[in-house]
Design an enzyme around this catalytic site. Sequence first.
Site, PDB file in Angstrom:
ATOM      1  CE  LYS A  22      32.779  24.382  57.398  1.00  0.00           C
ATOM      2  NZ  LYS A  22      33.538  25.615  57.286  1.00  0.00           N
ATOM      3  CG  ASN A  23      36.135  24.318  60.130  1.00  0.00           C
ATOM      4  OD1 ASN A  23      35.660  24.602  59.030  1.00  0.00           O
ATOM      5  ND2 ASN A  23      35.573  24.669  61.271  1.00  0.00           N
ATOM      6  CB  CYS A 117      29.841  36.009  56.952  1.00  0.00           C
ATOM      7  SG  CYS A 117      30.478  35.359  58.489  1.00  0.00           S
ATOM      8  NE  ARG A 122      34.005  34.227  60.420  1.00  0.00           N
ATOM      9  CZ  ARG A 122      33.743  32.967  60.056  1.00  0.00           C
ATOM     10  NH1 ARG A 122      32.607  32.698  59.445  1.00  0.00           N
ATOM     11  NH2 ARG A 122      34.595  32.007  60.295  1.00  0.00           N
ATOM     12  CG  ASP A 305      31.830  26.053  64.210  1.00  0.00           C
ATOM     13  OD1 ASP A 305      31.510  27.246  64.165  1.00  0.00           O
ATOM     14  OD2 ASP A 305      32.819  25.599  63.604  1.00  0.00           O
ATOM     15  NE  ARG A 397      29.815  27.917  53.817  1.00  0.00           N
ATOM     16  CZ  ARG A 397      30.033  28.452  55.023  1.00  0.00           C
ATOM     17  NH1 ARG A 397      29.109  29.146  55.615  1.00  0.00           N
ATOM     18  NH2 ARG A 397      31.195  28.288  55.620  1.00  0.00           N
TER      19      ARG A 397
HETATM   20  C1  UD1 Z   1      37.224  29.043  62.268  1.00  0.00           C
HETATM   21  C2  UD1 Z   1      36.230  28.013  61.755  1.00  0.00           C
HETATM   22  C3  UD1 Z   1      34.843  28.292  62.274  1.00  0.00           C
HETATM   23  C4  UD1 Z   1      34.855  28.385  63.788  1.00  0.00           C
HETATM   24  C5  UD1 Z   1      35.916  29.374  64.260  1.00  0.00           C
HETATM   25  C6  UD1 Z   1      36.076  29.416  65.777  1.00  0.00           C
HETATM   26  C7  UD1 Z   1      37.133  27.443  59.604  1.00  0.00           C
HETATM   27  C8  UD1 Z   1      36.978  27.467  58.129  1.00  0.00           C
HETATM   28  N1  UD1 Z   1      36.224  28.094  60.296  1.00  0.00           N
HETATM   29  O1  UD1 Z   1      36.845  30.308  61.759  1.00  0.00           O
HETATM   30  O2  UD1 Z   1      33.993  27.222  61.871  1.00  0.00           O
HETATM   31  O3  UD1 Z   1      33.595  28.828  64.234  1.00  0.00           O
HETATM   32  O4  UD1 Z   1      37.208  29.027  63.710  1.00  0.00           O
HETATM   33  O5  UD1 Z   1      36.323  28.136  66.254  1.00  0.00           O
HETATM   34  O6  UD1 Z   1      38.046  26.830  60.136  1.00  0.00           O
HETATM   35  N2  UD1 Z   1      39.189  37.672  64.663  1.00  0.00           N
HETATM   36  C9  UD1 Z   1      39.698  38.951  64.637  1.00  0.00           C
HETATM   37  N3  UD1 Z   1      40.758  39.195  63.798  1.00  0.00           N
HETATM   38  C10 UD1 Z   1      41.322  38.230  63.029  1.00  0.00           C
HETATM   39  C11 UD1 Z   1      40.800  36.934  63.073  1.00  0.00           C
HETATM   40  C12 UD1 Z   1      39.729  36.667  63.899  1.00  0.00           C
HETATM   41  O7  UD1 Z   1      39.216  39.855  65.320  1.00  0.00           O
HETATM   42  O8  UD1 Z   1      42.281  38.519  62.299  1.00  0.00           O
HETATM   43  C13 UD1 Z   1      38.016  37.367  65.516  1.00  0.00           C
HETATM   44  C14 UD1 Z   1      36.790  36.977  64.667  1.00  0.00           C
HETATM   45  O9  UD1 Z   1      36.081  38.107  64.206  1.00  0.00           O
HETATM   46  C15 UD1 Z   1      36.000  36.131  65.653  1.00  0.00           C
HETATM   47  C16 UD1 Z   1      37.092  35.464  66.488  1.00  0.00           C
HETATM   48  O10 UD1 Z   1      38.276  36.204  66.283  1.00  0.00           O
HETATM   49  O11 UD1 Z   1      35.211  36.945  66.477  1.00  0.00           O
HETATM   50  C17 UD1 Z   1      37.321  34.009  66.119  1.00  0.00           C
HETATM   51  O12 UD1 Z   1      37.704  33.928  64.770  1.00  0.00           O
HETATM   52  P1  UD1 Z   1      38.671  32.787  64.212  1.00  0.00           P
HETATM   53  O13 UD1 Z   1      39.130  31.924  65.338  1.00  0.00           O
HETATM   54  O14 UD1 Z   1      39.695  33.436  63.358  1.00  0.00           O
HETATM   55  O15 UD1 Z   1      37.673  31.947  63.318  1.00  0.00           O
HETATM   56  P2  UD1 Z   1      37.872  31.523  61.821  1.00  0.00           P
HETATM   57  O16 UD1 Z   1      39.249  31.030  61.602  1.00  0.00           O
HETATM   58  O17 UD1 Z   1      37.337  32.584  60.928  1.00  0.00           O
END
Ligand code: UD1
Length: 439
Positions: A22-23, A117, A122, A305, A397
């Site tokens: 998925k990711n 969420c 996030r 995850d 999902r």
């Molecule tokens: C992706 C995965 C999700 C997985 C996560 C961590 C997808 C669709 N989802 O989510 O399944 O659990 O990686 O492996 O690929 N953060 C900030 N600012 C930002 C971006 C992130 O503070 O601009 C924080 C987030 O709030 C969170 C942490 O960084 O606490 C990790 O987020 P991130 O690695 O960005 O996860 P996703 O890409 O949203």
Amino acid sequence: MSKIVVKGGQRLLGDIKVSGAKNSALKIMAAAILTDKPVILRNVPDIADVRIMINVLRELGVEVETVGGGDIHITSTKTLKSKAPYHLVNQMRASVIALGPLLARLGEAQFAMPGGCNIGSRKIDLHIRGLELMGAEINVRHGYIEAKADRLRGADIHLAFPSVGATENLMMAAVLAKGKTWIRNAAKEPEIVDLAKCLIEMGAKVSGAGTETISIDGVTELHGVDYTVMPDRIETGTYMVAGAITDGEIFLKGACSDHLKIVVSKLRQIGIEINCYPDGIEVKSNGKILSTNVSTLPYAGFPTDLQAPFMALLSLAKGTSVITENVFESRFVYVNELRSLGGKIDIESHHAIVHGSRSLVGAKVKAPDLRGGAALIIAGLASEGSTEISDVFHIDRGYDSIVEKLSFLGADIHRTKSETNLQFINFNQAPRANISTAQ
Ligand code: UD1
């Protein structure tokens, strides 16, 4: 509303095929925006998030054809639109991943600002700051991110946290930027490497994906590609835990153990036999589960995850385990539901103290999010009596044919009603041919 009902006590036995990740699929679908040439993607999982991404792309004017068997053909013609509407982005946070490619291709993009969420606020500040460093002018107005840049330019970007989404958004924006971009403290997840491999096959100049510094030399255009998405390591880990909790003996065809080294070592540590082969992973359990401590971290650490599925497993371990969540701020929302099944869990800030029980007992529970929902199914597989899980749209999902795959392995599991509104597009070759689809 459809529910999933699991009657515990069946050993899982047999082989199933792991679906595409998925990711990775969601990001590579967004990468198709970077070229006006045809992009063929294979091994795309048949899940609700992919269907939402298809809708987002179509709303942007992209042609998407679902061919069946996990293949999707995508062509982003010159009539591409720059605005992604709220009602779609709101359905799936990950759709914001199209922001970078759209901005790179069109010089402008308007995306509904994704909210928080169930697993935390996030934020996307790292995505926005990185794009600004590449010369984009970004405003957030009336709930929309409005981004503009005549042509993005290369930049030296240091991420404050190795965010998966920010690394991917910036990498995709940078491939068409003028000059060289460095992304430092980049995320190292295998899905980043998969996206980079696809971009390289499209003609991008990306190096270092999978390490903490990725460098990208911008090119003026990309070409089409025929690309096969990597296997889903989180789906794999979920079924490994399902095999472990049911004293099962299962083989996960197509699973890649290299992506799951820490998960394999944790499972071995608690007494589960794991055999890794080039064509998949075998899980054998004799019903004895030892306690352990788990601490989630960015890759190559333990994946957040799989934190919830492991909590279900450790609820039946001999002794007390401590699970620490370091990546998301509120990823224990499913714990109350696990407690309804008899899980003895105390939460102290971002630590969960899991006191292993001898048994869990079926109950009516609600899936609060995707991985928490999967954990409830896993707990249900090992509970006495029936577990009825509602709000299963969260699980749909991200898990391709989960009820069918588990039934195929011998679980007593069914849906109370088919999800007619989901319009499954019958992608994958999950073992549908010889399964009895319950109701
Ligand atoms: C992706 C995965 C999700 C997985 C996560 C961590 C997808 C669709 N989802 O989510 O399944 O659990 O990686 O492996 O690929 N953060 C900030 N600012 C930002 C971006 C992130 O503070 O601009 C924080 C987030 O709030 C969170 C942490 O960084 O606490 C990790 O987020 P991130 O690695 O960005 O996860 P996703 O890409 O949203």
